[in-house]
Design an enzyme around this catalytic site. Structure first.
Site, PDB file in Angstrom:
ATOM      1  N   GLU A  23       0.813  -0.684   0.336  1.00 45.85           N
ATOM      2  CA  GLU A  23      -0.063  -0.298   0.001  1.00 45.85           C
ATOM      3  C   GLU A  23       1.082   1.027   0.061  1.00 45.85           C
ATOM      4  O   GLU A  23       0.798   2.092  -0.786  1.00 45.85           O
ATOM      5  CB  GLU A  23      -1.137   0.414   1.011  1.00 45.85           C
ATOM      6  CG  GLU A  23      -1.745   1.435   1.557  1.00 45.85           C
ATOM      7  CD  GLU A  23      -2.498   1.530   3.024  1.00 45.85           C
ATOM      8  OE1 GLU A  23      -2.165   1.179   3.552  1.00 45.85           O
ATOM      9  OE2 GLU A  23      -3.387   2.397   2.542  1.00 45.85           O
ATOM     10  N   ASP A  64     -12.190  -0.713   3.204  1.00 49.60           N
ATOM     11  CA  ASP A  64     -11.382  -0.243   4.221  1.00 49.60           C
ATOM     12  C   ASP A  64     -12.040  -0.160   5.701  1.00 49.60           C
ATOM     13  O   ASP A  64     -12.311  -0.497   6.058  1.00 49.60           O
ATOM     14  CB  ASP A  64      -9.930   0.737   2.952  1.00 49.60           C
ATOM     15  CG  ASP A  64      -8.945   0.046   3.939  1.00 49.60           C
ATOM     16  OD1 ASP A  64      -8.824  -0.572   4.358  1.00 49.60           O
ATOM     17  OD2 ASP A  64      -7.918   0.956   3.302  1.00 49.60           O
ATOM     18  N   ASP A  65     -12.350   1.297   5.244  1.00 50.54           N
ATOM     19  CA  ASP A  65     -12.272   2.153   6.735  1.00 50.54           C
ATOM     20  C   ASP A  65     -13.138   3.104   6.398  1.00 50.54           C
ATOM     21  O   ASP A  65     -12.982   4.223   6.046  1.00 50.54           O
ATOM     22  CB  ASP A  65     -11.284   3.162   7.038  1.00 50.54           C
ATOM     23  CG  ASP A  65     -10.464   1.725   7.654  1.00 50.54           C
ATOM     24  OD1 ASP A  65     -10.708   0.842   9.032  1.00 50.54           O
ATOM     25  OD2 ASP A  65      -8.956   1.724   7.218  1.00 50.54           O
TER      26      ASP A  65
HETATM   27 ZN   LIG Z   1      -7.204  -2.347   5.433  1.00 49.60          ZN
END
Ligand SMILES: [Zn+2]
Length: 350
Positions: free
Chosen positions: A214, A292-293
């Site tokens: 990432e 993800d978030d």
């Molecule tokens: Zn994540």
């Protein structure tokens, strides 16, 4: 003039059709941190219910704080927010709110992460966390027909001993947890640090996944595959730094759970138009779209699909391919996978 107006109206119609198509498209989510679904409204409600003092005066102030410069600046706020989660009902309410969003977005299957150490380090027992999450997932199966799995993540900024301790705490709940993952600060905490924990987890029957590539280098993707023996890479977008790796990921169909809005918010890419997910899809990689978030990064599943489509103009078949990839990459039986494929086929045929 009339022609231009006609063209404009066709364009608008096309846009509307595409939004409807994406909204109703059956989706499968494989990269979602349940703690990252804590919306400011719930943060305040739980703070009040539990008598926790927040360093913010209003929900607007919380939202204003969500301007991140990188992964670490997000994590600092994320761990602070999690302090309001204390009781089983809190974890139930948090998970249930996410599942209601899944229902709205036509998510038909979700495999969610949770970070036990974020809570056990504050004195909240492991079983309080897992019991609240499991109860909400069971209710969503009954009420919405959404199937699910749970993946327990180790926080990579903490040490190996803490990860081993967490793995031990998870063993009595093994029947609820399909896999283990690795999240939090990627830079400075390579997969090697958790090689032995992952080995033990795999011996105990957990499937392995890990965040890699990432912000961190391509070597983290290689090491996750070789040392941690993962079945999926979470993010993995930095794979493009190594052409050989891209070819081998395409050949092996090793899934990458990509999170487009997260990547923009945390400045992994400057703009969605520069995001490589569509390029990777067209190269035959098993890439999937995930949120993800979502409370922190500006959107749930439909928002992520819309954001990618807005900048990359995908065909309906390509949009559906993201769901097909996620079904292929999911940790469910072949029979369950076929049921999800049938639901997608029915939608595409309708
Ligand atoms: Zn994540």
């Amino acid at each position: 003039m009339t022609e231009i107006l006609q063209e404009k109206s066709v364009c608008l119609q096309d846009k509307e059709t595409s939004v409807n198509f994406i909204q109703q498209l059956p989706k499968v989510e494989l990269h979602l941190h349940i703690e990252g679904t804590l919306e400011p409204e719930m943060m305040f409600a739980l703070a009040e219910r539990n008598g926790v003092t927040l360093p913010y005066n209003s929900e607007e102030e919380v939202r204003a704080a969500y301007q991140f410069s990188n992964l670490q600046s997000f994590l600092d706020i994320y761990y602070q927010g999690a302090n309001v989660l204390l009781h089983e009902q809190d974890f139930y309410d948090l998970t249930w709110a996410y599942l209601e969003r899944c229902h709205q977005d036509n998510v038909i299957h979700t495999e969610i992460f949770f970070d036990p150490q974020t809570h056990t380090e504050r004195g909240v027992p492991f079983e309080v966390v897992i019991n609240g999450i499991v109860r909400a997932l069971d209710d969503a199966k009954d009420k919405f027909g959404i199937s699910s799995g749970i993946i327990m993540c180790f926080l990579r900024h903490l040490d190996e001993a803490s990860a081993f301790e967490t793995l031990d705490q998870a063993l009595p709940f093994k029947h609820h947890i399909v896999g283990v993952g690795l999240d939090s600060s990627e830079l400075g905490h390579p997969p090697e640090k958790f090689r032995r924990v992952f080995e033990k987890a795999r011996q105990e029957g957990f499937i392995a996944v890990a965040h890699a590539g990432e912000e961190g280098p391509v070597s983290n993707i290689y090491d996750s595959l070789e040392l941690l023996k993962v079945s999926r890479i979470d993010h993995g977008v930095r794979c493009v730094d190594d052409e050989e790796l891209v070819t081998s990921l395409a050949q092996s169909r090793m899934p990458l759970t990509v999170c487009p809005l997260s990547n923009i918010k945390l400045k992994v890419f400057d703009k969605m138009a520069q995001h490589n997910i569509v390029d990777l899809l067209r190269k035959g990689l098993c890439v999937t779209i995930n949120s993800d978030d979502p409370a922190y990064f500006g959107g749930y599943m439909t928002d992520n699909f819309l954001a990618v489509d807005h900048c990359h103009h995908l065909s309906r078949e390509e949009l559906a391919q993201f769901t097909l990839n996620a079904i292929e990459a999911s940790f469910i039986s072949e029979e369950q996978k076929q049921q999800l494929v049938d639901r997608l086929d029915a939608y595409m045929a309708g």
